[in-house]
Enzyme design. Structure first.
Site, short mmCIF file in Angstrom:
data_model
loop_
_atom_site.label_atom_id
_atom_site.label_comp_id
_atom_site.label_asym_id
_atom_site.label_seq_id
_atom_site.Cartn_x
_atom_site.Cartn_y
_atom_site.Cartn_z
N LYS A 29 0.62 -1.21 0.19
CA LYS A 29 -0.19 -0.03 -0.17
C LYS A 29 0.82 1.34 0.10
O LYS A 29 0.74 2.14 -0.78
CB LYS A 29 -0.92 0.06 1.37
CG LYS A 29 -1.60 1.38 1.56
CD LYS A 29 -2.67 1.38 2.61
CE LYS A 29 -1.95 1.49 4.02
NZ LYS A 29 -1.48 2.82 4.36
N ASN A 30 1.78 1.46 0.93
CA ASN A 30 2.57 2.56 1.10
C ASN A 30 3.65 2.85 0.16
O ASN A 30 4.24 3.89 0.14
CB ASN A 30 3.32 2.37 2.41
CG ASN A 30 2.19 2.78 3.61
OD1 ASN A 30 1.10 2.98 3.37
ND2 ASN A 30 2.33 2.44 4.95
N ARG A 108 -5.26 10.69 4.40
CA ARG A 108 -4.11 11.68 4.63
C ARG A 108 -2.94 11.75 3.66
O ARG A 108 -2.36 12.60 3.42
CB ARG A 108 -3.93 12.09 6.14
CG ARG A 108 -3.45 10.82 6.89
CD ARG A 108 -2.78 11.26 8.15
NE ARG A 108 -1.87 12.15 7.88
CZ ARG A 108 -1.85 13.44 8.62
NH1 ARG A 108 -2.70 14.08 9.31
NH2 ARG A 108 -0.77 14.32 8.41
N ASP A 132 -5.96 12.09 13.09
CA ASP A 132 -6.56 11.02 12.75
C ASP A 132 -6.29 10.02 14.18
O ASP A 132 -6.03 10.60 14.98
CB ASP A 132 -5.84 10.28 11.58
CG ASP A 132 -4.41 9.82 11.73
OD1 ASP A 132 -4.02 10.23 12.71
OD2 ASP A 132 -3.87 9.45 10.81
N ASP A 323 4.02 0.11 12.62
CA ASP A 323 2.82 -0.73 11.76
C ASP A 323 2.97 -2.06 12.39
O ASP A 323 1.97 -2.73 12.15
CB ASP A 323 2.92 -0.55 10.30
CG ASP A 323 3.08 0.88 9.70
OD1 ASP A 323 1.95 1.34 9.55
OD2 ASP A 323 4.29 1.46 9.58
N1 EPU Z 1 5.83 14.26 11.22
C1 EPU Z 1 5.91 15.57 11.49
N2 EPU Z 1 5.57 16.78 10.35
C2 EPU Z 1 5.55 16.13 9.20
C3 EPU Z 1 5.41 15.01 8.95
C4 EPU Z 1 5.44 13.93 9.84
O1 EPU Z 1 6.09 15.96 12.75
O2 EPU Z 1 5.55 17.10 8.41
C5 EPU Z 1 6.00 13.32 12.02
C6 EPU Z 1 4.55 12.60 12.53
O3 EPU Z 1 3.58 13.31 13.04
C7 EPU Z 1 5.05 11.37 13.08
C8 EPU Z 1 6.53 11.11 12.30
O4 EPU Z 1 6.77 12.37 11.81
O5 EPU Z 1 5.34 11.43 14.52
C9 EPU Z 1 6.70 10.02 11.55
O6 EPU Z 1 5.85 10.25 10.28
P1 EPU Z 1 6.11 10.01 8.98
O7 EPU Z 1 6.02 11.09 7.98
O8 EPU Z 1 7.33 9.18 8.72
O9 EPU Z 1 4.89 9.01 8.77
P2 EPU Z 1 3.91 8.99 7.19
O10 EPU Z 1 4.92 9.14 6.24
O11 EPU Z 1 2.99 9.85 7.51
C10 EPU Z 1 3.97 6.60 6.64
C11 EPU Z 1 3.03 5.29 6.53
C12 EPU Z 1 2.74 4.99 7.82
C13 EPU Z 1 3.70 4.62 8.54
C14 EPU Z 1 4.66 5.57 8.88
C15 EPU Z 1 5.92 5.52 9.54
C16 EPU Z 1 2.25 6.01 4.28
C17 EPU Z 1 1.07 6.40 3.50
N3 EPU Z 1 1.89 5.96 5.82
O12 EPU Z 1 3.39 7.65 7.40
O13 EPU Z 1 1.91 3.91 7.64
O14 EPU Z 1 3.21 4.12 9.80
O15 EPU Z 1 5.12 6.12 7.61
O16 EPU Z 1 6.42 4.25 9.09
O17 EPU Z 1 3.32 5.70 3.65
C18 EPU Z 1 -0.35 2.56 7.60
O18 EPU Z 1 0.17 2.05 6.60
O19 EPU Z 1 -1.36 2.13 8.14
C19 EPU Z 1 0.40 3.83 7.97
C20 EPU Z 1 -0.04 4.63 9.05
#
Ligand code: EPU
Length: 434
Positions: A29-30, A108, A132, A323
């Site tokens: 998915k990701n 998101r 969320d 995850d």
């Molecule tokens: N964060 C910030 N500011 C930002 C972006 C992120 O503070 O602008 C913080 C977040 O709040 C969090 C941390 O950085 O505390 C990590 O977030 P990250 O950006 O790495 O997560 P993400 O990219 O939003 C992806 C996956 C998630 C997975 C996380 C961690 C996707 C679509 N989502 O999220 O997957 O848990 O990386 O590996 O790629 C899922 O598949 O259910 C899922 C939630």
């Protein structure tokens, strides 16, 4: 598309004894969501293979359609030399660089169109994602990274609007991320591919899905070095070509089946699991007493008897992914001993623990820590999927709980699993949607 079967919103799970057989995790998915966004970088016909049949892919298809692209899942008999199941995306010469509230509110991850919109059109209008089930999730790093590349942002009426200087190309920059965010790295990679000059991303996310995105960008004509390390360098080009790309297997779905084998016992092969994408998880599973062996192209997990407790701390890749945590917590809930689990990524990612407690688990949470005291057995109960991974973990708990477990709000699970119940049934589990 709109081709996903309509399924009842509850899983009904009963214990079934040891599992056995072979399953495929399917496409990640990701990765798929970002590859779909990346297709917007080049006009023409893109073909993505191994794209999972999940709700989030349907939502991303709608996000692409809102820009003027067409998205179609090939049916048997469709012409064009591609295989049934392939996702064909036709990207027009002129895009509408907007992601509306109705879609971003549903998913998101839609925020990953920000980079492609700005790279391709010099402007973007994307609904501001809200909080969320994991708690507050800001997008400040997306905005500051793209800001370094010459984009000015304004937030008004619930939308974030960005524009490059004079609507021209973005400018390569040296960006140091405060945290190795997965989707921020994705967004910057895509923006940099069409920027003027070289972009260097330091403290970049190293997830396999980031490498998959870089591989697709390279196949489109981009120059990307260092993807998969914490320093990624991208030399911008003026134009990219449409891609044909196969999505890498989903390591979180693979982990779900390995955990199922650990919990229920038996012998399960995940035919497309890549051990190199889950090294730390495999080490934890082995420490708990699950036998994990490499098979050609996949992984085999077998277990018998009670698992042992371990401590777990989630970290950015290659650490134990956040995850995976709900599966590990579920295993610890039944293991021999006490395990301390620390969540380092998302503040709200312990909400499902209340549901496990309703099944008899002994888990105490304090801030971002959980103390899990293993109990000899869980008892089936009505519970609720608080998010995608938590929902899957509750289904796994139901496999070994006495009596019947009913997991409500199964729709969360459909966001990231292509027929979880069907795949578990193929391993001998008793799981129904009704
Ligand atoms: N964060 C910030 N500011 C930002 C972006 C992120 O503070 O602008 C913080 C977040 O709040 C969090 C941390 O950085 O505390 C990590 O977030 P990250 O950006 O790495 O997560 P993400 O990219 O939003 C992806 C996956 C998630 C997975 C996380 C961690 C996707 C679509 N989502 O999220 O997957 O848990 O990386 O590996 O790629 C899922 O598949 O259910 C899922 C939630």
């Amino acid at each position: 598309m709109g081709t996903l079967p309509v399924r009842a919103d509850r899983f009904v799970v009963r214990p079934s004894g040891p599992l056995s057989g072979t399953v495929h995790a399917g496409g990640a998915k990701n990765s798929a969501l970002k590859l779909m966004a990346a297709s917007l970088l080049a006009e023409g016909r893109h073909v993505l293979r191994n794209v999972p049949r999940i709700t989030d892919v349907e939502i991303m298809a709608d996000v692409l359609r809102a820009t003027g692209a067409t998205v179609q899942r090939l049916a048997p008999g469709d012409r064009g030399g591609d295989d049934p199941g392939d996702l064909v995306i036709e990207v027009p010469a002129t895009l509408v660089p907007e992601a509306p509230y109705e879609l971003v509110e549903k998913m998101r991850a839609s925020v990953v169109v920000l980079g492609p919109f700005l790279a391709r059109c010099g402007r973007a209008r994307v609904s501001m994602p809200g909080g969320d089930d994991f708690g507050h999730r800001p997008i400040d790093m997306h905005l500051s990274g793209l800001g370094s590349m010459g984009v000015t942002f304004e937030v008004a009426h619930g939308y974030v609007e960005g524009a490059s200087a004079g609507g021209g190309p973005l400018v390569g920059a040296h960006i140091v991320l405060e945290y190795p965010s997965h989707t921020v790295t994705d967004n910057l990679l895509m923006a940099a591919a069409l920027a003027k000059g070289t972009t260097v991303i330091e403290n970049a996310a190293r997830e396999p899905e980031v490498q998959d995105l870089a591989a697709m960008l390279v196949s489109m004509g981009a120059t990307v070095r260092g993807a998969g390390t914490s320093r990624v360098e991208v030399e911008g080009v003026e134009m990219l070509q449409p891609a044909r790309h196969r999505v890498l297997p989903d390591r979180v779905v693979a982990a779900t089946f390995l955990a199922a084998a650990g919990l229920a016992g038996g012998d399960v092969v995940v035919a497309d699991a890549r051990v190199e994408h889950m090294t730390m998880l495999v080490a934890k599973l082995r420490a708990m007493g699950v036998v994990v062996e490499q098979e050609p192209g996949g992984l085999r997990a077998s277990a018998s008897g009670r698992l042992r407790s371990v401590d777990v701390s989630t970290l950015p890749y290659p650490g134990v992914a956040t995850d995976f945590k709900p599966f590990l917590v579920t295993m610890l809930a039944l293991a021999d001993g006490v395990g301390i689990v620390t969540e380092n990524l998302f503040s709200g990612r312990f909400r499902y623990v209340d549901e496990l407690r309703r099944m008899g688990a002994d888990i105490r949470t304090e801030g971002h820590h959980a103390v899990v005291r293993g109990v000899p057995r869980l008892s089936g109960a009505p519970v609720r999927a608080t998010d995608l991974r938590a929902g899957a973990a509750l289904v796994l708990a139901g496999l070994v709980a006495e009596g019947e477990t009913v997991v409500a709000e199964a729709r969360h699970v459909d966001r990231g699993y292509d027929d979880l119940a069907g795949k578990l049934v193929s391993l001998g589990a008793d799981v129904r949607r009704c």
